[in-house]
Design an enzyme around this catalytic site. Structure first.
Site, mmCIF file in Angstrom:
data_model
loop_
_atom_site.group_PDB
_atom_site.id
_atom_site.type_symbol
_atom_site.label_atom_id
_atom_site.label_comp_id
_atom_site.label_asym_id
_atom_site.label_seq_id
_atom_site.Cartn_x
_atom_site.Cartn_y
_atom_site.Cartn_z
ATOM 1 C CB THR A 232 -0.943 0.012 1.221
ATOM 2 O OG1 THR A 232 -1.744 1.197 1.191
ATOM 3 C CG2 THR A 232 -0.183 -0.027 2.539
ATOM 4 C CG HIS B 83 5.216 -11.102 16.890
ATOM 5 N ND1 HIS B 83 6.183 -12.014 16.550
ATOM 6 C CD2 HIS B 83 5.826 -10.206 17.722
ATOM 7 C CE1 HIS B 83 7.317 -11.707 17.141
ATOM 8 N NE2 HIS B 83 7.129 -10.601 17.853
#
Length: 404
Positions: A323, A375
């Site tokens: 993006t 994560h």
């Protein structure tokens, strides 16, 4: 001969849709393959076209109604326009003539009622609720007809761009309520889910854009002449990310329940801003694409997004997303994951900054990069390694081109 008009067959990722606009009303003449209805889904707006020359005999699903895949939304009469259509056309002409005559007589409210009557039911309702005059709205629908989006866009215009009603006192605080589109609601749901269902973390780095800018300045004319494509920065980022994904497979993976799915292909989504909201069309197999194919692919998606022509297939899948907030002037941000992907790269504004180079201060065009990642799957070491790889390939584009 009467036939049924059905909603398109939606892919598995789309449960249902909403009737956005009927461009044609019962009895109104239509030509084969002419767009008669728009159906808005969570991802795109689908067009329903006339199966033959004729007219709609009855509308089963009205604007705002929810429709399922292949559900009947109207019935259609093939062949010559029915007597009802001819009567409707005559009445329409009489209405226009009457409105014109009353305009000359100074009767503006009657003209406005005639203009509102010409619109679809949902549009008439939107005009009534917002208090906007139909004559003030620029119609983008077929034949200049006004759509609900036109009303919402007109309402969202800055106050300076519109005429303040005489009845509104100076300094009065105005509040407007606009229904959220189906696409915007879906985007909101996905972004909220990403923040709640993932262990999202963002790591940052910066890249010296001078080498790419110099290469682009040197070869952009020859590149465009040979390939018919403008050489931009996105192709370098797509190719750099593709190479980095090869080296760090977890960044190209996704989580499915308790399983980790490692993808053996590289489908990179490029976030594009459109009038209807943020969409992410996907470039397929970027490891097999050259720079010109990447540039042409992105340019094609941008045009489709602007014209509302993106298909569900264009936005299905994707293993990684890029993006670019820098096109709007963003200097730094933390992009949100595009689930079920586990990472997204954020590009930002190129800005000259003083940098220490071999003990000397140089002014260099620098860009901050941000990698948001899940994560649960990607460790910090892998995330940082991926971002450093992208940085190194961009700062030494020869390595990228020579596959070093």
């Amino acid at each position: 001969m009467a036939t049924e008009i059905k909603a398109p067959v939606f892919p598995e990722s789309v449960a249902d849709g909403t009737i956005a606009t009927w461009h044609k009303q019962p009895g109104e003449a239509v030509s084969r393959d002419e767009v008669i209805c728009d159906i808005e889904t969570d991802k795109v707006v689908l067009e329903v076209v006339a199966p033959a020359d004729g007219s709609i005999s009855a509308i089963i699903k009205n604007e705002g109604d929810t429709v399922l895949s292949a559900e009947v939304i109207a019935t259609f009469e093939e062949g010559a326009v029915s007597g009802a259509a001819q009567t409707q056309a005559v009445q329409s002409e009489e209405k226009v003539e009457q409105a014109a005559a009353q305009t000359q007589a100074g009767n503006a409210p009657v003209v406005e009622r005639a203009q509102v009557a010409d619109q679809a039911p949902a549009v008439r309702k939107a005009l009534s609720e917002t208090g906007i005059a139909a004559s003030d709205v620029e119609g983008t629908g077929r034949g200049g007809r006004i759509t609900k989006e036109d009303v919402a866009n007109h309402q969202a215009k800055p106050a300076a761009a519109s005429v303040t009603p005489l009845s509104v006192a100076v300094g009065e605080r105005i509040e407007k309520r606009v229904p959220m589109t189906r696409l915007r609601k879906r985007v909101a749901e996905r972004l909220l889910a990403a923040t709640q269902q993932t262990a999202m973390l963002t790591t940052f780095n910066e890249v010296n854009m001078k080498p790419i800018m110099e290469m682009r300045a040197q070869y952009k004319d020859a590149f465009e002449k040979r390939h018919g494509a403008r050489l931009g920065f996105m192709s370098f980022f797509v190719k750099a990310c593709t190479e980095a994904l090869k080296r760090y497979p977890a960044v190209n993976a996704s989580i499915d329940g308790d399983d980790i799915v490692y993808h053996g292909f590289y489908d990179i989504g490029v976030a594009v801003s459109s009038d209807r909201g943020l969409v992410v069309p996907v470039l397929r197999d970027t490891d097999r694409m050259n720079y010109a194919e990447v540039e042409n692919g992105i340019r094609g998606f941008a045009g489709k997004a602007r014209d509302g022509k993106l298909s569900i297939e264009d936005m299905t899948g994707g293993t990684f997303t890029i993006t670019n907030g820098g096109t709007f002037g963003s200097l730094l941000s933390t992009p949100i994951l595009n689930q079920p992907q586990t990472a997204i790269l954020g590009m930002h504004k190129i800005q000259d900054r003083p940098m220490a180079v071999n003990g000397q201060v140089e002014i260099l065009p620098m860009m901050y990069l941000a990698l948001s990642y899940d994560h649960r799957l990607i460790d910090g070491k892998e995330a940082v390694g991926f971002l450093v790889t992208v940085k190194e390939l961009l700062e030494e584009p020869a390595k990228l081109i020579l596959d070093l």
